[in-house]
Design an enzyme around this catalytic site. Structure first.
Site, PDB file in Angstrom:
ATOM      1  N   PRO A   9      16.090  43.532  -2.983  1.00 57.91           N
ATOM      2  CA  PRO A   9      17.258  44.408  -3.004  1.00 57.91           C
ATOM      3  C   PRO A   9      18.592  43.687  -3.115  1.00 57.91           C
ATOM      4  CG  PRO A   9      16.202  44.411  -0.833  1.00 57.91           C
ATOM      5  CD  PRO A   9      15.265  43.730  -1.785  1.00 57.91           C
ATOM      6  N   ASN A  10      19.448  44.246  -3.922  1.00 56.35           N
ATOM      7  CA  ASN A  10      20.842  43.804  -4.115  1.00 56.35           C
ATOM      8  C   ASN A  10      20.992  42.517  -4.915  1.00 56.35           C
ATOM      9  OD1 ASN A  10      22.039  45.967  -2.528  1.00 56.35           O
ATOM     10  ND2 ASN A  10      21.055  44.994  -0.791  1.00 56.35           N
ATOM     11  N   ARG A  17      28.566  41.236  -5.548  1.00 51.59           N
ATOM     12  CA  ARG A  17      28.447  41.250  -4.076  1.00 51.59           C
ATOM     13  C   ARG A  17      28.893  39.916  -3.476  1.00 51.59           C
ATOM     14  NH1 ARG A  17      22.181  40.021  -2.299  1.00 51.59           N
ATOM     15  NH2 ARG A  17      22.994  40.736  -0.313  1.00 51.59           N
ATOM     16  N   TYR A  22      27.324  34.371  -2.449  1.00 42.89           N
ATOM     17  CA  TYR A  22      26.289  34.329  -3.490  1.00 42.89           C
ATOM     18  C   TYR A  22      26.785  33.817  -4.847  1.00 42.89           C
ATOM     19  CZ  TYR A  22      23.826  37.096  -0.002  1.00 42.89           C
ATOM     20  OH  TYR A  22      23.232  37.518   1.166  1.00 42.89           O
ATOM     21  N   ASN A  74      12.365  35.892  -4.029  1.00 42.80           N
ATOM     22  CA  ASN A  74      13.497  36.046  -3.122  1.00 42.80           C
ATOM     23  C   ASN A  74      13.448  37.501  -2.655  1.00 42.80           C
ATOM     24  OD1 ASN A  74      15.845  36.332  -1.739  1.00 42.80           O
ATOM     25  ND2 ASN A  74      17.181  35.531  -3.352  1.00 42.80           N
ATOM     26  N   ALA A  77      16.883  40.945   1.672  1.00 43.07           N
ATOM     27  CA  ALA A  77      16.887  41.434   3.064  1.00 43.07           C
ATOM     28  C   ALA A  77      15.473  41.662   3.602  1.00 43.07           C
ATOM     29  CB  ALA A  77      17.709  42.707   3.160  1.00 43.07           C
ATOM     30  N   HIS A  80      13.510  39.269   6.052  1.00 44.04           N
ATOM     31  CA  HIS A  80      13.678  39.271   7.503  1.00 44.04           C
ATOM     32  C   HIS A  80      12.996  40.446   8.192  1.00 44.04           C
ATOM     33  CE1 HIS A  80      16.593  36.504   5.946  1.00 44.04           C
ATOM     34  NE2 HIS A  80      17.340  37.455   5.449  1.00 44.04           N
ATOM     35  N   ASP A  87       1.988  40.227   3.757  1.00 45.31           N
ATOM     36  CA  ASP A  87       0.565  40.544   3.567  1.00 45.31           C
ATOM     37  C   ASP A  87       0.183  40.547   2.086  1.00 45.31           C
ATOM     38  OD1 ASP A  87       0.132  40.703   6.270  1.00 45.31           O
ATOM     39  OD2 ASP A  87       0.077  42.888   6.364  1.00 45.31           O
ATOM     40  N   GLU A  98       9.357  30.505  -1.840  1.00 42.98           N
ATOM     41  CA  GLU A  98      10.426  31.380  -1.336  1.00 42.98           C
ATOM     42  C   GLU A  98      11.774  30.758  -1.697  1.00 42.98           C
ATOM     43  OE1 GLU A  98      10.648  31.167   2.922  1.00 42.98           O
ATOM     44  OE2 GLU A  98      12.041  32.856   3.095  1.00 42.98           O
ATOM     45  N   HIS A 100      16.101  31.342  -1.553  1.00 44.72           N
ATOM     46  CA  HIS A 100      17.301  32.074  -1.142  1.00 44.72           C
ATOM     47  C   HIS A 100      18.508  31.397  -1.768  1.00 44.72           C
ATOM     48  CE1 HIS A 100      15.044  34.563   1.519  1.00 44.72           C
ATOM     49  NE2 HIS A 100      14.417  33.471   1.939  1.00 44.72           N
ATOM     50  N   ILE A 101      19.388  32.203  -2.304  1.00 46.20           N
ATOM     51  CA  ILE A 101      20.592  31.684  -2.957  1.00 46.20           C
ATOM     52  C   ILE A 101      21.491  31.020  -1.917  1.00 46.20           C
ATOM     53  CG2 ILE A 101      22.686  32.414  -4.209  1.00 46.20           C
ATOM     54  CD1 ILE A 101      20.794  34.729  -5.349  1.00 46.20           C
ATOM     55  N   SER A 102      21.646  31.684  -0.787  1.00 45.85           N
ATOM     56  CA  SER A 102      22.506  31.162   0.286  1.00 45.85           C
ATOM     57  C   SER A 102      21.680  30.333   1.266  1.00 45.85           C
ATOM     58  CB  SER A 102      23.177  32.323   1.024  1.00 45.85           C
ATOM     59  OG  SER A 102      22.204  33.088   1.719  1.00 45.85           O
ATOM     60  N   ARG A 107      23.400  31.084   8.603  1.00 48.73           N
ATOM     61  CA  ARG A 107      24.115  32.365   8.684  1.00 48.73           C
ATOM     62  C   ARG A 107      23.739  33.094   9.983  1.00 48.73           C
ATOM     63  NH1 ARG A 107      23.318  35.305   3.151  1.00 48.73           N
ATOM     64  NH2 ARG A 107      24.899  36.673   4.097  1.00 48.73           N
ATOM     65  N   ARG A 111      18.882  36.202   9.995  1.00 51.42           N
ATOM     66  CA  ARG A 111      18.490  35.651   8.690  1.00 51.42           C
ATOM     67  C   ARG A 111      17.634  34.390   8.835  1.00 51.42           C
ATOM     68  NH1 ARG A 111      21.597  38.733   4.981  1.00 51.42           N
ATOM     69  NH2 ARG A 111      23.544  39.350   5.951  1.00 51.42           N
TER      70      ARG A 111
HETATM   71  C1  DQA Z   1      19.282  36.215   0.368  1.00 52.10           C
HETATM   72  C2  DQA Z   1      19.604  36.082   1.852  1.00 52.10           C
HETATM   73  C3  DQA Z   1      19.258  37.358   2.585  1.00 52.10           C
HETATM   74  O1  DQA Z   1      19.527  37.214   3.967  1.00 52.10           O
HETATM   75  C4  DQA Z   1      20.073  38.512   2.056  1.00 52.10           C
HETATM   76  O2  DQA Z   1      19.694  39.713   2.681  1.00 52.10           O
HETATM   77  C5  DQA Z   1      20.010  38.637   0.571  1.00 52.10           C
HETATM   78  C6  DQA Z   1      19.977  37.413  -0.248  1.00 52.10           C
HETATM   79  C7  DQA Z   1      19.727  34.967  -0.433  1.00 52.10           C
HETATM   80  O3  DQA Z   1      19.273  34.851  -1.564  1.00 52.10           O
HETATM   81  O4  DQA Z   1      20.502  34.157   0.041  1.00 52.10           O
HETATM   82  O5  DQA Z   1      20.107  39.721   0.027  1.00 52.10           O
HETATM   83  O6  DQA Z   1      17.888  36.332   0.219  1.00 52.10           O
END
Ligand code: DQA
Length: 146
Positions: A9-10, A17, A22, A74, A77, A80, A87, A98, A100-102, A107, A111
């Site tokens: 998501p997002n 955003r 990001y 990725n 959200a 978490h 599963d 896995e 994550h951009i950030s 943080r 997270r």
């Molecule tokens: C994220 C980090 C997550 O905590 C956050 O909810 C995201 C992006 C990242 O790529 O840094 O939407 O997965």
């Protein structure tokens, strides 16, 4: 070899955003970066993004039945919160990285928890879009076998 890049998501809102977290590159750039990385390594890349948990689970299961050799994920959200995504990755037993951009570990406390991590052969955080390239390279070169 076929690698599936899954974003939660997002991630489609990249470039809009929270740019200070990001960055200013958008989702299209992320997809182009992954495809280019695949071309360089001689690997087929498919990118998928959804804002819906069940759709992400469906796509992970789809990977099993459609000859996918590696997954870059990725879950955003859902990282978490989602036991269902954990599963699904366990169920398909496809080597998964896995991303994550950030730098999630620096943080908010919530997270720092990642459910999917325990099913992944590697985690890359805080490298921006480059993290996806690194993950593709890692899977393409079979680093997880060493
Ligand atoms: C994220 C980090 C997550 O905590 C956050 O909810 C995201 C992006 C990242 O790529 O840094 O939407 O997965």
């Amino acid at each position: 070899m076929k690698i599936l890049v899954i974003n939660g998501p997002n991630i489609n809102m990249l470039g809009i955003r929270e740019k200070h977290i990001y960055g200013s590159e958008n989702y299209e750039t992320l997809v182009e970066t992954c495809i280019k990385a695949g071309e360089k390594l001689g690997v087929e890349i498919e990118c998928y993004q959804s804002n819906h948990e069940g759709d992400l689970v469906d796509k992970i299961q789809w990977a099993y039945f459609n000859g996918v050799d590696g997954i870059v994920i990725n879950p955003a959200a859902y990282t978490h919160t989602s036991v269902a995504i954990l599963d699904a990755v366990k169920a398909v037993s496809i080597p998964t990285v896995e991303v994550h951009i950030s730098r999630v570990e620096e943080r908010e406390d919530f997270r720092r928890i990642s459910y999917v991590r325990q099913a992944c052969c590697r985690t890359i955080t805080g490298e921006g879009i480059k993290g996806y390239e690194m993950a593709i390279k890692y899977l393409a070169e079979g680093e997880y076998k060493k």
